[in-house]
Write an enzyme that holds these catalytic residues in place. Structure first.
Site: not given
Ligand code: GLU
Length: 446
Positions: A126, A166
């Site tokens: 991430k 995201d």
């Protein structure tokens, strides 16, 4: 949790001080693992837990850029390349002022098991930055993305690490990020990032995938209980990409979504949310929900201090952000006749809320299983890029649905196998973990 898990958890907390969300994500997984360690003593001997909890690489960098007034601005960028036992690092990038290492690590940790559950060859990662895109001009967003990629590009590659979107990172930002990568490397390496536009290597259904996937998962949960989503009412928090497409798919299943939310509050529309108007307001105009409420006869914004979770519904789909649904919310929902919860966001329900749902026998689909449709379709985008092909909407959506149904089945079978039928949290954690653990062992101490 047994003593060994507690001990390992304590080490994680000590080694990563002040990262509350990361600790929470680790604890939630550990709480499912006791029976797994009992059955697999070689995991303990091989220090698998310790190896999985420590990211393979953590990159923190300065992101300098110049705003429209000519003033230099500095943000902090992150990429946590968490685990690559199953494939190249894969996971989104979040641009939001709340981003710090603990958020990126919690998301990266979740991503390892989510990606494992998809059954596709992708590791977990991430990234993000504490940049606030709100109120920034097109030019500012572009310059920020270019600066972010100027540092990050050296760590990426279609066989190394493949970012995506995201919160705060959608098609526009992916375009600027990919454009800068292409310029810096002089390579049209489509498979280096996913969520691309359709004319430059993107996949149909990727935009819709997370929201659609969450609803497919909810439909499977209903089916497993001998019922369906038809005729139910739902609240979907958020009004970004995930929420909008969840609302769209719920409607196709005959579920009336009566509320959604954004940072200005929530809107309650008893006629059912008009998804076309919602898209117009949120995606095209980039305006607030108050705009939506103003254009619908029976919609009204929630009162100050009220919560979207106060509205009586049978399905709750938290699709906004972490820890948005707490114990009190969960109790209200249960009292008001809730049947199913499906997490479109990552870790939106607090541990207390999950306990309330579990005690009440609510069907609860945890994010790492229920929202895996997004990253799964990213992996389908990578497949299309690798074969220089592009698939039809119908075919891609079918693949997505198959993957989600497979994840649902895996969770249920695993929960059964471990003596906790219907416990999707346990099923997702154990099934996601064991696949990674076996690969970690197989690849040796590296
Ligand atoms: N950010 C999304 C997630 O939480 C998608 C990641 C991706 O497509 O790589 O899974």
């Amino acid at each position: 949790m047994d003593e060994q898990l507690e001990r390992t958890y304590d080490v994680v907390v000590r080694r990563n001080p002040g990262e509350a969300e990361f600790h929470q994500a680790v604890r939630e997984v550990f709480e499912s693992l006791e029976p797994v360690l009992l059955r697999n003593p070689h995991y303990t001997e091989g220090a698998v837990l310790e190896r999985i909890c420590e990211p393979e690489r953590q990159i923190i960098f300065r992101v300098p850029w110049v705003d429209d007034d000519g003033r230099p601005q500095i943000n902090r960028g992150f990429r946590v390349q968490y685990n690559s036992a199953l494939g190249p690092y894969k996971g989104g990038v979040r641009f939001h002022p709340s981003v710090y290492l603990g958020i990126v690590k919690f998301l990266g940790f979740e991503q390892i098991f989510k990606n494992s559950l998809t059954g596709l060859p992708i590791g977990g990662a991430k990234g993000g930055a504490d940049f606030d895109p709100r109120g920034r001009s097109e030019g500012e967003v572009m310059r920020f993305c270019q600066s972010f990629m100027t540092e990050l590009y050296r760590h990426l590659g279609e066989y190394t690490d493949v970012p995506a979107g995201d919160i705060g990172v959608g098609g526009r930002e992916i375009g600027y990020l990919f454009g800068q990568y292409k310029r810096l490397t002089n390579r049209y390496e489509s498979g280096v990032i996913t969520g691309k536009g359709l004319t430059w290597g993107g996949s149909l259904v990727r935009t819709e995938a997370t929201g659609y996937g969450a609803v497919f998962f909810a439909a499977e949960m209903a089916k497993a209980r001998g019922t369906s989503l038809d005729g139910l009412t739902a609240s979907v928090s958020g009004s970004g990409n995930v929420a909008i497409h969840a609302i769209e798919k719920f409607a196709q299943y005959g579920t009336k979504v009566v509320a959604c939310s954004d940072s200005s509050g929530f809107v309650h529309d008893e006629d059912g949310i008009d998804v076309d108007l919602l898209k117009q307001v949120k995606l095209i105009e980039r305006a607030r929900l108050t705009e939506y409420a103003a254009r619908r006869p029976n919609a009204r914004m929630g009162d100050e201090g009220a919560s979207i979770w106060d509205i009586p519904v049978q399905v709750a789909a938290p699709c906004a952000t972490q820890n948005e649904l707490d114990t009190q919310h969960a109790e209200n929902l249960v009292k008001n006749g809730l049947k199913f919860v499906v997490e479109g966001a990552n870790m939106p329900a607090t541990p207390g809320a999950i306990e309330v749902f579990s005690k009440a026998g609510i069907g609860f689909g945890p994010g790492k299983a229920a929202n895996a449709g997004g990253v799964a379709t990213s992996a389908l985008e990578m497949q299309q890029n690798a074969s220089r092909d592009s698939w039809s909407f119908e075919y891609t959506e079918e693949r997505l649905q198959d993957i989600i149904e497979g994840i649902h089945e895996t969770c249920l079978e695993t929960a059964d196998e471990y003596g906790e039928p219907g416990n999707y949290v346990l099923g997702a954690n154990i099934a996601g973990f064991t696949k990674v653990a076996d690969a970690v062992i197989a690849l040796g101490v590296i």
